[in-house]
Write an enzyme that holds these catalytic residues in place. Structure first.
Site, mmCIF file in Angstrom:
data_model
loop_
_atom_site.group_PDB
_atom_site.id
_atom_site.type_symbol
_atom_site.label_atom_id
_atom_site.label_comp_id
_atom_site.label_asym_id
_atom_site.label_seq_id
_atom_site.Cartn_x
_atom_site.Cartn_y
_atom_site.Cartn_z
ATOM 1 N N CYS A 156 12.340 23.172 -14.384
ATOM 2 C CA CYS A 156 11.090 23.661 -13.174
ATOM 3 C C CYS A 156 9.896 22.954 -13.741
ATOM 4 C CB CYS A 156 11.174 25.086 -13.236
ATOM 5 S SG CYS A 156 10.783 26.072 -14.642
ATOM 6 N N GLU A 212 9.147 32.957 -9.543
ATOM 7 C CA GLU A 212 8.895 31.567 -10.019
ATOM 8 C C GLU A 212 9.996 30.509 -9.385
ATOM 9 O OE1 GLU A 212 9.790 28.341 -11.352
ATOM 10 O OE2 GLU A 212 10.773 29.207 -13.196
#
Length: 611
Positions: free
Chosen positions: A351, A317
């Site tokens: 994020c 990720e």
């Protein structure tokens, strides 16, 4: 005789009811005991207390102890590497901790492997009890946990409550209620050829897994992979960011204490605190069976390459450049508060934060005015400042993680200013009381160029970037026009049109008329595409990624019907012609298109079998 029977029944019925009630009470007490949270305690660190006074480090960094000997621990060893822990909102020194060597990391991995041998045999009921205990403790100690996260990252208490505590409680709750269902053996359908067999898919523990996580949410980023690994029956080695060693150590110790209270081995969790160059002891270990990485694209590539030494699976990720497409005729005032949180939560260090607002040109001026005015009202500071500092610590936006992030953001925003773009803010914020804090002024970049560097690179900062479009297809092209593809949002009065746009976005997750809710729903997989990485954590997909998927096929009717080799197929093959006709007839009968083909193939199969 009839009277005697009635008296016997009158006696036996209450007796049976009594025994049934007794059995039910025993079972209920047994289940209640095993489904009850176990209480445990861990001391709060003095660094979050109201009277905490510490050395303020000028221009603090991870190696400040090399410049200021007073920051070194009592047992300081020359030649060994250390990590200076500090509060980026105040510059307060929190601790100086020894960095793990490669040998120490290898030893920790071996200890985790030893502990996992017993843990993998535990039942889901035992694992649920650990999760229930952690959830109760987290809810009961949420303010302490939020303050620990604030002290190490400079975030606000509200950001810690939403991004650290709420999300972690959500994941724990999902594991308690749905984790077993995701890992329970599944029956799979067979086919006509294998009608006498039954098939299962089992999800078995991998062994020791690893997680290398970022600094922006030290509680959640540590607990999330740990609790998933434990529930799947694994041990875990967690390599935290060197920027949050202090808080992560405390958060991990809480889980270790929970395991002790539940009668389990705390060595199941091993925390690795080291500099990036020493992390290969984790990524290249032959014992590690899976790696979850959360961080930058550059480091993620290095992790993936290192993992090829032992073909270790990796979930990456790597952040994103999440767009929010605002369709024409959207009520801007209705969603303005949500956009503000999507942009400025955690000082933009999120994020799945909103990095780009893409709005129709007819509503650009109105949106720009709303975001500009509201960003001017945002207050910066530390949520844990002492009242004696001369101001009330009511803040909207906390600090960035360190001075390097402030400089990076300044350089990117300066590119917009140099291009003549309308920029409000765009510079480091010099706090009047917290002179050593790493603050950046909430910034709005108007009418941004989609091809510019600041529109293409992840900012990870309190910066709102607003861009125009004239057609829906243009908005989609702008949204898809970066290397990233993590999350996105679509806003508009017509939900059907929003979904239609969402289906055309190149990303892993989309919220309609909302921001980031795909993460709060822990039943959903989390992850992206393109340069945002691959693989998923969260939901059944993420939990199963931490297991070995094993297919098992067994006889449906026991000894009555079992696989045998027809003489036409037995070695050595007697006749190629006869064996071909047998197999060809079987294939045609089972898979042929139409009854005529199937009947002809069955006839061929029977004739071949008679020979």
């Amino acid at each position: 005789m009839g009277e005697y029977d009635d008296e016997g029944l009158n006696f036996l019925l209450p007796l049976c009811l009594f025994f049934a009630a007794g059995i039910w009470l025993v079972i209920d007490r047994f289940q209640s005991f095993h489904n009850r949270a176990v209480q445990f305690r861990i001391a709060s660190p003095p660094q979050i207390g109201p009277r905490f006074e510490a050395h303020k480090i000028p221009n603090p960094n991870l190696e400040s102890h090399n410049l200021y000997p007073e920051l070194r621990p009592p047992m300081f060893i020359e030649g060994r590497r250390y990590i200076t822990c500090f509060d980026p909102a105040t510059g307060f020194h929190l601790d100086t901790m020894a960095a793990d060597t490669a040998g120490e990391i290898t030893n920790k991995i071996a200890r985790a492997a030893d502990a996992q041998k017993e843990w993998k045999e535990t039942s889901f009921r035992d694992r649920r009890r650990v999760m229930l205990s952690l959830k109760k403790w987290l809810v009961d100690n949420q303010e302490t946990c939020a303050r620990v996260a604030c002290r190490d990252t400079g975030k606000t208490l509200l950001d810690a409550a939403l991004g650290e505590v709420l999300t972690t409680c959500s994941k724990l709750d999902w594991l308690v209620n749905h984790g077993e269902r995701s890992l329970r053996p599944e029956r799979r359908r067979g086919n006509l050829v294998m009608f006498y067999k039954k098939s299962w898919v089992c999800y078995e523990p991998l062994g020791v897994v690893a997680a290398i996580v970022s600094w922006n949410y030290p509680l959640h980023n540590a607990w999330s992979p740990i609790i998933a690994a434990l529930f799947a029956g694994n041990a875990i080695v967690l390599k935290c960011s060197e920027n949050v060693v202090w808080s992560t150590t405390w958060f991990v110790n809480a889980i270790k204490e929970c395991l002790r209270a539940c009668g389990r081995d705390p060595e199941l969790i091993q925390l690795v605190c080291c500099y990036p160059e020493d992390a290969e002891a984790v990524t290249k270990s032959p014992i590690i069976r899976h790696i979850t990485f959360i961080g930058s694209e550059d480091v993620g590539r290095k992790v993936a390459i290192a993992a090829t030494d032992h073909l270790t699976p990796v979930t990456l990720e790597l952040g994103g450049k999440d767009p929010a497409i605002i369709l024409q005729h959207t009520n801007l005032q209705q969603w303005a508060s949500l956009w503000m949180r999507g942009i400025f939560q955690n000082a933009g260090q999120n994020c799945i934060g909103i990095e780009r607002l893409i709005v129709h040109s007819s509503q650009y001026d109105e949106l720009h005015d709303i975001i500009r005015r509201r960003s001017e009202e945002l207050r910066l500071g530390s949520a844990l400042s002492n009242p004696g500092d001369g101001f009330v610590p009511t803040v909207d936006v906390g600090a960035m993680i360190n001075e390097d992030r402030v400089r990076y953001t300044e350089e990117l925003v300066q590119l917009a200013s140099d291009a003549g773009i309308d920029v409000q803010g765009g510079e480091r914020y010099k706090h009047p009381y917290l002179e050593h804090g790493a603050y950046f002024t909430p910034t709005v970049i108007g009418n941004g160029n989609p091809e510019s560097e600041y529109a293409q690179r992840e900012l990870f900062a309190p910066v709102a970037l607003i861009m125009k479009y004239d057609t829906v297809q243009e908005a989609i092209d702008i949204a898809n026009g970066t290397r990233y593809g993590l999350g996105a949002s679509v806003f508009g009065p017509d939900q059907e049109q929003c979904v239609k746009v969402a289906r055309q976005l190149e990303c892993g997750m989309v919220s309609i008329n909302d921001f980031g809710v795909f993460y709060l729903n822990q039943d959903l997989p989390f992850g992206g595409t393109k340069a945002s990485g691959y693989g998923r954590f969260g939901g059944p997909e993420g939990l199963r990624a931490l297991t070995t998927t094993k297919a098992i096929v067994e006889d449906r009717f026991g000894w009555a019907i079992q696989t045998t080799i027809p003489k036409q197929l037995d070695y050595p093959v007697a006749s190629i012609k006869e064996s071909w006709e047998f197999v060809s007839g079987l294939i045609g009968f089972v898979y042929g298109d139409g009854w005529r083909t199937r009947i002809e193939s069955l006839t061929q199969l029977i004739q071949a079998a008679r020979r």
